[in-house]
Motif scaffolding. Sequence first.
Motif, PDB file in Angstrom:
ATOM      1  N   MET A 150       1.724  -0.534   6.853  1.00 60.89           N
ATOM      2  CA  MET A 150       2.338  -1.022   5.617  1.00 60.89           C
ATOM      3  C   MET A 150       2.170  -2.535   5.497  1.00 60.89           C
ATOM      4  O   MET A 150       1.771  -3.045   4.438  1.00 60.89           O
ATOM      5  CB  MET A 150       3.817  -0.649   5.589  1.00 60.89           C
ATOM      6  CG  MET A 150       4.581  -1.247   4.404  1.00 60.89           C
ATOM      7  SD  MET A 150       3.932  -0.708   2.799  1.00 60.89           S
ATOM      8  CE  MET A 150       4.606   0.953   2.741  1.00 60.89           C
ATOM      9  N   ALA A 151       2.484  -3.260   6.562  1.00 61.06           N
ATOM     10  CA  ALA A 151       2.389  -4.715   6.523  1.00 61.06           C
ATOM     11  C   ALA A 151       0.958  -5.165   6.261  1.00 61.06           C
ATOM     12  O   ALA A 151       0.718  -6.126   5.516  1.00 61.06           O
ATOM     13  CB  ALA A 151       2.898  -5.311   7.837  1.00 61.06           C
ATOM     14  N   SER A 152       0.001  -4.466   6.846  1.00 58.08           N
ATOM     15  CA  SER A 152      -1.408  -4.814   6.653  1.00 58.08           C
ATOM     16  C   SER A 152      -1.887  -4.486   5.239  1.00 58.08           C
ATOM     17  O   SER A 152      -2.496  -5.316   4.557  1.00 58.08           O
ATOM     18  CB  SER A 152      -2.261  -4.072   7.688  1.00 58.08           C
ATOM     19  OG  SER A 152      -3.629  -4.339   7.509  1.00 58.08           O
ATOM     20  N   ASP A 153      -1.593  -3.279   4.765  1.00 56.16           N
ATOM     21  CA  ASP A 153      -2.084  -2.847   3.456  1.00 56.16           C
ATOM     22  C   ASP A 153      -1.404  -3.570   2.303  1.00 56.16           C
ATOM     23  O   ASP A 153      -2.004  -3.775   1.247  1.00 56.16           O
ATOM     24  CB  ASP A 153      -1.880  -1.334   3.295  1.00 56.16           C
ATOM     25  CG  ASP A 153      -2.741  -0.526   4.260  1.00 56.16           C
ATOM     26  OD1 ASP A 153      -3.653  -1.101   4.866  1.00 56.16           O
ATOM     27  OD2 ASP A 153      -2.478   0.685   4.407  1.00 56.16           O
ATOM     28  N   ALA A 154      -0.139  -3.960   2.499  1.00 57.09           N
ATOM     29  CA  ALA A 154       0.603  -4.641   1.428  1.00 57.09           C
ATOM     30  C   ALA A 154       0.420  -6.153   1.463  1.00 57.09           C
ATOM     31  O   ALA A 154       0.988  -6.859   0.618  1.00 57.09           O
ATOM     32  CB  ALA A 154       2.090  -4.304   1.536  1.00 57.09           C
ATOM     33  N   GLY A 155      -0.347  -6.652   2.422  1.00 54.94           N
ATOM     34  CA  GLY A 155      -0.638  -8.076   2.469  1.00 54.94           C
ATOM     35  C   GLY A 155       0.440  -8.928   3.121  1.00 54.94           C
ATOM     36  O   GLY A 155       0.469 -10.137   2.934  1.00 54.94           O
ATOM     37  N   LEU A 156       1.315  -8.311   3.939  1.00 58.04           N
ATOM     38  CA  LEU A 156       2.338  -9.095   4.620  1.00 58.04           C
ATOM     39  C   LEU A 156       1.766  -9.843   5.815  1.00 58.04           C
ATOM     40  O   LEU A 156       2.338 -10.842   6.268  1.00 58.04           O
ATOM     41  CB  LEU A 156       3.485  -8.183   5.086  1.00 58.04           C
ATOM     42  CG  LEU A 156       4.118  -7.275   4.029  1.00 58.04           C
ATOM     43  CD1 LEU A 156       5.337  -6.575   4.601  1.00 58.04           C
ATOM     44  CD2 LEU A 156       4.480  -8.061   2.781  1.00 58.04           C
ATOM     45  N   ILE A 157       0.659  -9.337   6.340  1.00 56.30           N
ATOM     46  CA  ILE A 157      -0.091 -10.016   7.394  1.00 56.30           C
ATOM     47  C   ILE A 157      -1.566  -9.960   7.014  1.00 56.30           C
ATOM     48  O   ILE A 157      -1.947  -9.243   6.079  1.00 56.30           O
ATOM     49  CB  ILE A 157       0.120  -9.362   8.775  1.00 56.30           C
ATOM     50  CG1 ILE A 157      -0.417  -7.922   8.768  1.00 56.30           C
ATOM     51  CG2 ILE A 157       1.593  -9.399   9.186  1.00 56.30           C
ATOM     52  CD1 ILE A 157      -0.469  -7.279  10.148  1.00 56.30           C
ATOM     53  N   ASP A 158      -2.386 -10.687   7.730  1.00 55.60           N
ATOM     54  CA  ASP A 158      -3.825 -10.655   7.508  1.00 55.60           C
ATOM     55  C   ASP A 158      -4.318  -9.233   7.762  1.00 55.60           C
ATOM     56  O   ASP A 158      -4.117  -8.679   8.847  1.00 55.60           O
ATOM     57  CB  ASP A 158      -4.510 -11.630   8.469  1.00 55.60           C
ATOM     58  CG  ASP A 158      -6.022 -11.707   8.280  1.00 55.60           C
ATOM     59  OD1 ASP A 158      -6.587 -10.872   7.540  1.00 55.60           O
ATOM     60  OD2 ASP A 158      -6.643 -12.582   8.902  1.00 55.60           O
ATOM     61  N   SER A 159      -4.939  -8.621   6.785  1.00 57.88           N
ATOM     62  CA  SER A 159      -5.360  -7.228   6.908  1.00 57.88           C
ATOM     63  C   SER A 159      -6.423  -7.023   7.978  1.00 57.88           C
ATOM     64  O   SER A 159      -6.632  -5.895   8.442  1.00 57.88           O
ATOM     65  CB  SER A 159      -5.878  -6.707   5.564  1.00 57.88           C
ATOM     66  OG  SER A 159      -7.026  -7.435   5.153  1.00 57.88           O
ATOM     67  N   LYS A 160      -7.094  -8.098   8.385  1.00 61.45           N
ATOM     68  CA  LYS A 160      -8.118  -7.986   9.426  1.00 61.45           C
ATOM     69  C   LYS A 160      -7.542  -8.181  10.827  1.00 61.45           C
ATOM     70  O   LYS A 160      -8.220  -7.938  11.821  1.00 61.45           O
ATOM     71  CB  LYS A 160      -9.231  -9.011   9.180  1.00 61.45           C
ATOM     72  CG  LYS A 160     -10.015  -8.767   7.898  1.00 61.45           C
ATOM     73  CD  LYS A 160     -11.108  -9.806   7.719  1.00 61.45           C
ATOM     74  CE  LYS A 160     -11.885  -9.569   6.425  1.00 61.45           C
ATOM     75  NZ  LYS A 160     -12.941 -10.600   6.223  1.00 61.45           N
ATOM     76  N   ALA A 161      -6.295  -8.628  10.901  1.00 59.99           N
ATOM     77  CA  ALA A 161      -5.667  -8.875  12.198  1.00 59.99           C
ATOM     78  C   ALA A 161      -5.097  -7.579  12.760  1.00 59.99           C
ATOM     79  O   ALA A 161      -4.644  -6.707  12.015  1.00 59.99           O
ATOM     80  CB  ALA A 161      -4.552  -9.912  12.054  1.00 59.99           C
ATOM     81  N   THR A 193       7.219  -8.659  15.130  1.00 62.36           N
ATOM     82  CA  THR A 193       5.775  -8.531  15.303  1.00 62.36           C
ATOM     83  C   THR A 193       5.365  -7.110  14.966  1.00 62.36           C
ATOM     84  O   THR A 193       5.889  -6.151  15.543  1.00 62.36           O
ATOM     85  CB  THR A 193       5.346  -8.851  16.741  1.00 62.36           C
ATOM     86  OG1 THR A 193       5.740 -10.179  17.075  1.00 62.36           O
ATOM     87  CG2 THR A 193       3.831  -8.736  16.897  1.00 62.36           C
ATOM     88  N   VAL A 194       4.460  -6.951  14.016  1.00 60.85           N
ATOM     89  CA  VAL A 194       3.891  -5.636  13.729  1.00 60.85           C
ATOM     90  C   VAL A 194       2.543  -5.574  14.436  1.00 60.85           C
ATOM     91  O   VAL A 194       1.772  -6.536  14.414  1.00 60.85           O
ATOM     92  CB  VAL A 194       3.733  -5.391  12.210  1.00 60.85           C
ATOM     93  CG1 VAL A 194       5.087  -5.258  11.546  1.00 60.85           C
ATOM     94  CG2 VAL A 194       2.926  -6.494  11.539  1.00 60.85           C
ATOM     95  N   ALA A 195       2.270  -4.463  15.093  1.00 57.76           N
ATOM     96  CA  ALA A 195       1.071  -4.428  15.929  1.00 57.76           C
ATOM     97  C   ALA A 195       0.389  -3.066  15.882  1.00 57.76           C
ATOM     98  O   ALA A 195       1.046  -2.023  15.918  1.00 57.76           O
ATOM     99  CB  ALA A 195       1.433  -4.770  17.371  1.00 57.76           C
ATOM    100  N   GLU A 196      -0.916  -3.108  15.805  1.00 56.51           N
ATOM    101  CA  GLU A 196      -1.747  -1.921  16.004  1.00 56.51           C
ATOM    102  C   GLU A 196      -2.390  -1.994  17.381  1.00 56.51           C
ATOM    103  O   GLU A 196      -2.461  -1.010  18.108  1.00 56.51           O
ATOM    104  CB  GLU A 196      -2.838  -1.829  14.941  1.00 56.51           C
ATOM    105  CG  GLU A 196      -3.755  -0.628  15.132  1.00 56.51           C
ATOM    106  CD  GLU A 196      -4.999  -0.699  14.258  1.00 56.51           C
ATOM    107  OE1 GLU A 196      -5.483   0.370  13.849  1.00 56.51           O
ATOM    108  OE2 GLU A 196      -5.483  -1.814  14.010  1.00 56.51           O
TER     109      GLU A 196
END
Length: 368
Positions: free
Chosen positions: A259-270, A334-337
């Motif tokens: 969610m954070a990546s797709d919604a632009g809350l963090i850098d989508s490439k990170a 911290t959101v992490a994949e």
Amino acid sequence: MARSGGIETLVLLLLLLLLVSSYASSAFADGVLGRKGGAIVDQELELASAAPGKYAVIFDAGSTATRLHVFSFDKKIELLKMGDDVEVYATVALNYLLGKLGGDYAKTVAVIDLGGGSVQMAYAISPDAAAAAPVVPDGKDPYVTKEYLKGRDYNVYVHSYLHYGALASRVEIFKAKNGPVSYCMMAGFNGKYTYNGEQYDAIASPEGAAYEKCREDVTKALKLSAPCETKNCTFDGAWNGGGGACQSELYLTSSFYYMASDAGLIDSKATSGKTTPAAFKAAAEKICPMSFEEAKAAYPKFRASDAPYICMDLIYQYSLLVDGFGLEPTKEITVAEKVKYGEYLIEAAWPLGEAIEAVSARTRLQDA
């Protein structure tokens, strides 16, 4: 989904034999069943050409497929590289990769993992907090498990909230609405939501989504007022583990990261990034007034199957963190994949944590 039991089992056994013969000539000494799959740990290697160590084989019997993972450790329970598709999960794996295991429990990090059907919270707690854990009815998992990891004992609070995963929660939110329309659905969407073979009306109001009205349904679905038999409950009547130092550093994985990546809350490439619960709320307040088609065009990274529920999911994840788990809206999380381990980026999924637990437990028996 039907499974071809006999053929699949034979293929897995053959694959296991091939993997083991590729990495070691020693036979398996122990079998350890984990919470989500099977773990087999082999005896220490005696070949002069191979570094002494242990192997853990994890069977991941998921809902869509069965996967097999092999991990190699040296005598100090240090992970050795064995291919590119290494996955890690939750508290044990994350703390291992962050170098937090083997020391004081208060230096470890807490993890909230948002899967599809459930959300899990896990973190190490003090012996006093563990002793005060509520007794659960027979047949239910205890709130606290004792783990021996990298030479040290830990009391780990773990609780899984069934029906509150990213996909299952939509059902609970639809059940909480009054009337045929949902104020969590964006304007222009009129369809059915299917989960576990059941269908639910997913119909937007003519005015579209409304943040406050949607949040009312979400907080109702969380059952914040459910009876609590002890102090310090989260939601749905569950004990929160008592809090403590380990919650000061919090990692969110799986659907929180996506969610954070797709919604632009963090850098989508990170593969990881820092944000706050308030950022989820701000994104919801921006996206919910859009029509379904506008949101789909503005946020193309969302999967087509998830696009109709962007508003609902953002409000749910914000409410889950703030109302459910009691986080301050401005708390840094911290959101992490994936997590960096040496020169590698290791995916934040569960099998490595199972492997570490199995290998550590066997090491303790050998040291006794």
